[in-house]
Write a protein that holds these residues in place. Structure first.
Motif, PDB file in Angstrom:
ATOM      1  N   THR A 268      -3.533   4.646  -6.634  1.00 46.13           N
ATOM      2  CA  THR A 268      -4.701   5.493  -6.833  1.00 46.13           C
ATOM      3  C   THR A 268      -4.316   6.813  -7.490  1.00 46.13           C
ATOM      4  O   THR A 268      -4.994   7.282  -8.413  1.00 46.13           O
ATOM      5  CB  THR A 268      -5.402   5.747  -5.485  1.00 46.13           C
TER       6      THR A 268
ATOM      7  N   CYS B 239      -6.489  -1.343  -8.050  1.00 45.57           N
ATOM      8  CA  CYS B 239      -6.590  -2.554  -7.232  1.00 45.57           C
ATOM      9  C   CYS B 239      -6.273  -2.284  -5.769  1.00 45.57           C
ATOM     10  O   CYS B 239      -5.578  -1.326  -5.432  1.00 45.57           O
ATOM     11  CB  CYS B 239      -5.653  -3.631  -7.768  1.00 45.57           C
ATOM     12  N   GLN B 240      -6.758  -3.177  -4.913  1.00 40.63           N
ATOM     13  CA  GLN B 240      -6.437  -3.083  -3.501  1.00 40.63           C
ATOM     14  C   GLN B 240      -5.007  -3.563  -3.256  1.00 40.63           C
ATOM     15  O   GLN B 240      -4.448  -4.309  -4.071  1.00 40.63           O
ATOM     16  CB  GLN B 240      -7.425  -3.910  -2.682  1.00 40.63           C
TER      17      GLN B 240
ATOM     18  N   GLN C 122     -11.423   0.174   0.271  1.00 41.90           N
ATOM     19  CA  GLN C 122     -11.196   1.451   0.959  1.00 41.90           C
ATOM     20  C   GLN C 122     -11.801   2.628   0.205  1.00 41.90           C
ATOM     21  O   GLN C 122     -11.961   3.716   0.771  1.00 41.90           O
ATOM     22  CB  GLN C 122      -9.696   1.679   1.150  1.00 41.90           C
TER      23      GLN C 122
ATOM     24  N   GLY D 283       0.814  -1.209   0.000  1.00 43.69           N
ATOM     25  CA  GLY D 283       0.000   0.000   0.000  1.00 43.69           C
ATOM     26  C   GLY D 283       0.847   1.257   0.000  1.00 43.69           C
ATOM     27  O   GLY D 283       2.035   1.237   0.325  1.00 43.69           O
TER      28      GLY D 283
ATOM     29  N   ASP E 239     -12.876   1.642  -9.420  1.00 43.55           N
ATOM     30  CA  ASP E 239     -12.388   1.579  -8.043  1.00 43.55           C
ATOM     31  C   ASP E 239     -12.610   0.154  -7.554  1.00 43.55           C
ATOM     32  O   ASP E 239     -13.746  -0.252  -7.288  1.00 43.55           O
ATOM     33  CB  ASP E 239     -13.147   2.581  -7.170  1.00 43.55           C
TER      34      ASP E 239
ATOM     35  N   ASP F 183     -11.031  -1.269  -4.849  1.00 42.73           N
ATOM     36  CA  ASP F 183     -10.438  -1.332  -3.515  1.00 42.73           C
ATOM     37  C   ASP F 183     -11.528  -1.019  -2.495  1.00 42.73           C
ATOM     38  O   ASP F 183     -12.164   0.040  -2.587  1.00 42.73           O
ATOM     39  CB  ASP F 183      -9.298  -0.321  -3.412  1.00 42.73           C
TER      40      ASP F 183
ATOM     41  N   SER G 122      -3.233  -5.972  -2.145  1.00 38.87           N
ATOM     42  CA  SER G 122      -3.116  -7.375  -1.760  1.00 38.87           C
ATOM     43  C   SER G 122      -3.069  -8.196  -3.032  1.00 38.87           C
ATOM     44  O   SER G 122      -3.293  -7.678  -4.132  1.00 38.87           O
ATOM     45  CB  SER G 122      -4.303  -7.818  -0.892  1.00 38.87           C
TER      46      SER G 122
ATOM     47  N   THR H  78      -7.852  -8.911  -6.573  1.00 37.06           N
ATOM     48  CA  THR H  78      -6.745  -8.561  -7.461  1.00 37.06           C
ATOM     49  C   THR H  78      -6.626  -9.568  -8.600  1.00 37.06           C
ATOM     50  O   THR H  78      -6.377  -9.191  -9.750  1.00 37.06           O
ATOM     51  CB  THR H  78      -5.430  -8.485  -6.671  1.00 37.06           C
TER      52      THR H  78
ATOM     53  N   SER I  38     -15.528  -5.421   0.277  1.00 35.99           N
ATOM     54  CA  SER I  38     -14.772  -6.404   1.054  1.00 35.99           C
ATOM     55  C   SER I  38     -15.557  -7.703   1.217  1.00 35.99           C
ATOM     56  O   SER I  38     -14.968  -8.787   1.338  1.00 35.99           O
ATOM     57  CB  SER I  38     -14.399  -5.832   2.419  1.00 35.99           C
TER      58      SER I  38
END
Length: 315
Positions: free
Chosen positions: A74, A184-185, A99, A69, A95, A97, A187, A192, A150
């Motif tokens: 982003t 992507c997030q 978050q 991260g 988006d 992710d 992870s 992903t 999530s």
């Protein structure tokens, strides 16, 4: 001699005035590529052609991936997308992710969004048109996300062909856009893998810092597995050095190591540290609009030209 009166302190001004000011600030280095001029990667700048008009047809889908991260995924998605739009490309930002950083960076409040990419993935009666919203940037749309996403990672485990879920959801967009950018997030989990399966290529933003460098080998292994088992067309567009500061030996050594290991896969364009990135995020604008003449804006415009040149060459 009478005592001197102390000078009055400079007048204070509200933070909003600072954020909206487009005044020059001291920025390290310059960004003026030219023929035979040495770039920050230690290689001569290439002669990049001016991008031609958009040709239409199927969109190029690109995943911004790094399992670490805070490396600039982003920021790169927002500003590369805005720079590509300046060249006449119609862009969809996804988006992906939980978050919701991409949505926040474009001025949205994720918790106030009624429909997100989660609904598109998990509810059969929801279409892409139901979820896509304007980004506030000309030529750019957004597929937003929030913490609901999530739950998708858990729910998708029970699905048939779970790795292709995002590819199926984005299929209607391929004919309507020139470029699809997936943020992507941080992870290498199922979300992903979905992004990699849906993509034609990958851009890897990499902070010029030792711990970020260590994770690239693991990421490459994941990309190779997805390419071998799920998505044979997947390739790496390039590695993008971010948060670079040539005044530090550490940044220069990381960049040298990166070029030695990845060669021409490392973009000539490098994103230097500047406070204007943080300021532009606060106001929900890309740096190409918030501080159009800044080094950061020039860097992303150069990256857009470099990316388009690689795509035109079939890389």
């Amino acid at each position: 001699m009478p005592p001197q009166t102390p000078a009055a302190p400079p007048p204070a001004y509200p933070p909003s005035a600072r954020l909206r000011a487009n005044a020059p600030e001291p920025e390290e280095g310059s960004y003026s590529p030219g023929k035979n001029k040495m770039g920050p990667t230690g290689r001569p700048w290439p002669n990049l052609p001016e991008p031609g008009p958009a040709t239409g047809g199927p969109a190029r889908t690109v995943a911004m991936v790094n399992q670490k991260g805070g490396v600039g995924k982003t920021t790169t998605t927002i500003n590369l997308g805005a720079a590509l739009a300046e060249h006449g490309r119609k862009v969809l930002m996804v988006d992906f992710d939980p978050q919701g950083s991409l949505s926040v960076g474009l001025g949205l409040q994720p918790n106030e969004i009624e429909l997100t990419v989660y609904n598109l993935l998990m509810e059969r009666d929801i279409t892409l048109e139901d979820v896509v919203v304007p980004s506030g940037i000309d030529g750019v749309d957004l597929l937003p996300a929030n913490i609901d996403l999530s739950a998708a990672e858990v729910q998708l485990v029970q699905e048939v062909a779970r790795e292709q879920t995002l590819a199926r959801a984005l299929a209607p967009a391929v004919a309507n856009y020139d470029v699809i950018l997936i943020d992507c997030q941080p992870s290498l989990g199922l979300l992903t893998v979905n992004a990699l399966t849906a993509s034609d290529s990958v851009v890897v933003p990499l902070e010029c810092e030792y711990f970020a460098l260590r994770g690239v080998a693991l990421l490459k292994d994941t990309i190779d597995k997805v390419q071998e088992r799920l998505n044979p067309r997947l390739k790496i567009d390039g590695i993008l050095g971010t948060m670079y500061d040539s005044r530090t030996m550490h940044s220069r050594e990381v960049m040298e190591t990166l070029v030695n290991g990845w060669g021409d896969r490392v973009f000539h364009s490098v994103i230097r540290r500047t406070v204007k990135f943080a300021d532009s995020t606060v106001v929900g604008e890309p740096i190409t609009e918030y501080a159009s003449s800044s080094t950061g804006a020039d860097s992303y415009r150069m990256l857009a030209k470099e990316v388009l040149a690689r795509w035109d060459r079939g890389e």
